[in-house]
Design a protein around this motif. Structure first.
Motif, PDB file in Angstrom:
ATOM      1  N   GLY A  25      20.587 -23.966 -29.166  1.00  0.00           N
ATOM      2  CA  GLY A  25      20.770 -22.533 -29.355  1.00  0.00           C
ATOM      3  C   GLY A  25      20.247 -22.035 -30.687  1.00  0.00           C
ATOM      4  N   ASP A  26      20.069 -22.943 -31.665  1.00  0.00           N
ATOM      5  CA  ASP A  26      19.472 -22.551 -32.939  1.00  0.00           C
ATOM      6  C   ASP A  26      18.009 -22.186 -32.706  1.00  0.00           C
ATOM      7  OD1 ASP A  26      21.858 -23.122 -34.210  1.00  0.00           O
ATOM      8  OD2 ASP A  26      21.187 -25.067 -34.979  1.00  0.00           O
ATOM      9  N   ARG A  27      17.476 -21.283 -33.534  1.00  0.00           N
ATOM     10  CA  ARG A  27      16.078 -20.857 -33.426  1.00  0.00           C
ATOM     11  C   ARG A  27      15.283 -21.350 -34.618  1.00  0.00           C
ATOM     12  NH1 ARG A  27      15.090 -15.006 -33.278  1.00  0.00           N
ATOM     13  NH2 ARG A  27      12.986 -15.737 -32.860  1.00  0.00           N
ATOM     14  N   ILE A  28      14.059 -21.786 -34.358  1.00  0.00           N
ATOM     15  CA  ILE A  28      13.142 -22.152 -35.432  1.00  0.00           C
ATOM     16  C   ILE A  28      12.408 -20.884 -35.845  1.00  0.00           C
ATOM     17  CG2 ILE A  28      11.156 -23.542 -36.093  1.00  0.00           C
ATOM     18  CD1 ILE A  28      12.001 -25.527 -33.869  1.00  0.00           C
ATOM     19  N   LEU A  29      12.574 -20.498 -37.119  1.00  0.00           N
ATOM     20  CA  LEU A  29      11.888 -19.317 -37.629  1.00  0.00           C
ATOM     21  C   LEU A  29      10.505 -19.668 -38.162  1.00  0.00           C
ATOM     22  CD1 LEU A  29      14.820 -17.647 -39.606  1.00  0.00           C
ATOM     23  CD2 LEU A  29      14.056 -17.169 -37.274  1.00  0.00           C
ATOM     24  N   LYS A  30      10.411 -20.828 -38.831  1.00  0.00           N
ATOM     25  CA  LYS A  30       9.141 -21.280 -39.401  1.00  0.00           C
ATOM     26  C   LYS A  30       9.085 -22.797 -39.377  1.00  0.00           C
ATOM     27  CE  LYS A  30       8.143 -17.509 -42.544  1.00  0.00           C
ATOM     28  NZ  LYS A  30       7.762 -17.134 -43.895  1.00  0.00           N
ATOM     29  N   ALA A  31       7.858 -23.307 -39.296  1.00  0.00           N
ATOM     30  CA  ALA A  31       7.615 -24.742 -39.413  1.00  0.00           C
ATOM     31  C   ALA A  31       6.438 -24.911 -40.371  1.00  0.00           C
ATOM     32  CB  ALA A  31       7.309 -25.362 -38.057  1.00  0.00           C
ATOM     33  N   ASN A  32       6.682 -25.560 -41.499  1.00  0.00           N
ATOM     34  CA  ASN A  32       5.669 -25.736 -42.544  1.00  0.00           C
ATOM     35  C   ASN A  32       4.994 -24.419 -42.898  1.00  0.00           C
ATOM     36  OD1 ASN A  32       6.386 -28.382 -42.466  1.00  0.00           O
ATOM     37  ND2 ASN A  32       4.510 -29.126 -41.549  1.00  0.00           N
ATOM     38  N   GLY A  33       5.804 -23.360 -43.003  1.00  0.00           N
ATOM     39  CA  GLY A  33       5.315 -22.053 -43.418  1.00  0.00           C
ATOM     40  C   GLY A  33       4.730 -21.196 -42.316  1.00  0.00           C
TER      41      GLY A  33
ATOM     42  N   ALA B 111      17.397 -24.639 -44.178  1.00  0.00           N
ATOM     43  CA  ALA B 111      16.201 -25.490 -44.113  1.00  0.00           C
ATOM     44  C   ALA B 111      16.552 -26.880 -43.616  1.00  0.00           C
ATOM     45  CB  ALA B 111      15.550 -25.586 -45.486  1.00  0.00           C
ATOM     46  N   VAL B 112      15.615 -27.454 -42.885  1.00  0.00           N
ATOM     47  CA  VAL B 112      15.727 -28.824 -42.385  1.00  0.00           C
ATOM     48  C   VAL B 112      14.419 -29.528 -42.706  1.00  0.00           C
ATOM     49  CG1 VAL B 112      15.893 -30.231 -40.287  1.00  0.00           C
ATOM     50  CG2 VAL B 112      17.316 -28.196 -40.530  1.00  0.00           C
ATOM     51  N   GLU B 113      14.514 -30.705 -43.317  1.00  0.00           N
ATOM     52  CA  GLU B 113      13.326 -31.496 -43.668  1.00  0.00           C
ATOM     53  C   GLU B 113      13.321 -32.757 -42.818  1.00  0.00           C
ATOM     54  OE1 GLU B 113      11.185 -30.285 -45.939  1.00  0.00           O
ATOM     55  OE2 GLU B 113      12.510 -28.582 -46.378  1.00  0.00           O
ATOM     56  N   LEU B 114      12.284 -32.942 -42.023  1.00  0.00           N
ATOM     57  CA  LEU B 114      12.207 -34.088 -41.117  1.00  0.00           C
ATOM     58  C   LEU B 114      10.901 -34.841 -41.316  1.00  0.00           C
ATOM     59  CD1 LEU B 114      13.284 -32.302 -37.811  1.00  0.00           C
ATOM     60  CD2 LEU B 114      14.726 -33.713 -39.269  1.00  0.00           C
ATOM     61  N   MET B 115      10.948 -36.137 -41.076  1.00  0.00           N
ATOM     62  CA  MET B 115       9.745 -36.972 -41.012  1.00  0.00           C
ATOM     63  C   MET B 115       9.621 -37.462 -39.580  1.00  0.00           C
ATOM     64  SD  MET B 115       8.312 -36.974 -43.957  1.00  0.00           S
ATOM     65  CE  MET B 115       7.153 -38.306 -43.817  1.00  0.00           C
ATOM     66  N   LYS B 116       8.461 -37.188 -38.991  1.00  0.00           N
ATOM     67  CA  LYS B 116       8.236 -37.575 -37.595  1.00  0.00           C
ATOM     68  C   LYS B 116       7.058 -38.544 -37.547  1.00  0.00           C
ATOM     69  CE  LYS B 116       5.856 -35.222 -34.771  1.00  0.00           C
ATOM     70  NZ  LYS B 116       5.138 -34.442 -33.809  1.00  0.00           N
ATOM     71  N   PRO B 117       7.347 -39.845 -37.438  1.00  0.00           N
ATOM     72  CA  PRO B 117       6.257 -40.815 -37.354  1.00  0.00           C
ATOM     73  C   PRO B 117       5.337 -40.512 -36.176  1.00  0.00           C
ATOM     74  CG  PRO B 117       8.367 -41.924 -37.661  1.00  0.00           C
ATOM     75  CD  PRO B 117       8.662 -40.477 -37.384  1.00  0.00           C
ATOM     76  N   LYS B 118       4.073 -40.827 -36.349  1.00  0.00           N
ATOM     77  CA  LYS B 118       3.090 -40.614 -35.270  1.00  0.00           C
ATOM     78  C   LYS B 118       3.587 -41.251 -33.985  1.00  0.00           C
ATOM     79  CE  LYS B 118      -0.552 -38.829 -37.502  1.00  0.00           C
ATOM     80  NZ  LYS B 118      -0.860 -37.438 -37.360  1.00  0.00           N
TER      81      LYS B 118
ATOM     82  N   ALA C 116       5.291 -34.647 -41.672  1.00  0.00           N
ATOM     83  CA  ALA C 116       6.331 -34.088 -42.542  1.00  0.00           C
ATOM     84  C   ALA C 116       6.590 -32.656 -42.108  1.00  0.00           C
ATOM     85  CB  ALA C 116       5.883 -34.136 -43.996  1.00  0.00           C
ATOM     86  N   LEU C 117       7.837 -32.355 -41.780  1.00  0.00           N
ATOM     87  CA  LEU C 117       8.177 -31.035 -41.263  1.00  0.00           C
ATOM     88  C   LEU C 117       9.241 -30.369 -42.126  1.00  0.00           C
ATOM     89  CD1 LEU C 117       8.403 -32.029 -37.516  1.00  0.00           C
ATOM     90  CD2 LEU C 117       6.632 -30.598 -38.539  1.00  0.00           C
ATOM     91  N   SER C 118       8.951 -29.156 -42.534  1.00  0.00           N
ATOM     92  CA  SER C 118       9.916 -28.315 -43.220  1.00  0.00           C
ATOM     93  C   SER C 118      10.210 -27.140 -42.300  1.00  0.00           C
ATOM     94  CB  SER C 118       9.337 -27.828 -44.556  1.00  0.00           C
ATOM     95  OG  SER C 118      10.254 -26.963 -45.190  1.00  0.00           O
ATOM     96  N   LEU C 119      11.394 -27.138 -41.723  1.00  0.00           N
ATOM     97  CA  LEU C 119      11.758 -26.119 -40.740  1.00  0.00           C
ATOM     98  C   LEU C 119      12.752 -25.133 -41.338  1.00  0.00           C
ATOM     99  CD1 LEU C 119      12.421 -28.397 -37.627  1.00  0.00           C
ATOM    100  CD2 LEU C 119      10.252 -27.373 -38.371  1.00  0.00           C
TER     101      LEU C 119
END
Length: 101
Positions: A65-73, A19-26, A89-92
């Motif tokens: 090369g990493d794959r995103i399986l889910k983003a915020n569910g 899991a990766v938790e990121l905050m992305k400002p507008k 707020a992103l939970s990847l």
């Protein structure tokens, strides 16, 4: 089977997911591009939100090369791309193929 501690040990499962938790400002970019069909990271910019995450979390660093399986569910490619562009707020959930290390 043995349980690894801490429970969120990076890349501890055979699927090599984490899991990766990121905050992305507008108005800010995450600093990476993904293949829109497979959600595989294609490029990463220096000095971006994702490289800051990598510096702070080297054991759970994100690589090209990493794959995103889910983003915020959300798991479909369209939903993931929508979430990446919209949410602050992103939970990847990511996956790494064993050939990447």
């Amino acid at each position: 089977s043995l349980t690894r501690y801490p429970p969120q040990a990076p890349l501890a499962t055979s699927e090599r997911t984490w899991a990766v938790e990121l905050m992305k400002p507008k108005g800010r970019s995450l600093g990476f591009t993904v293949d829109e069909a497979f959600l595989e990271l294609q490029t990463m910019k220096d000095e971006s939100i994702i490289t800051a995450w990598n510096r702070s979390n080297p054991a759970r660093a994100v690589l090209v090369g990493d794959r995103i399986l889910k983003a915020n569910g959300c798991g479909s490619a369209k939903e993931v791309l929508d979430v990446l562009g919209r949410d602050v707020a992103l939970s990847l959930s990511l996956q790494r193929l064993s050939s990447l290390g």
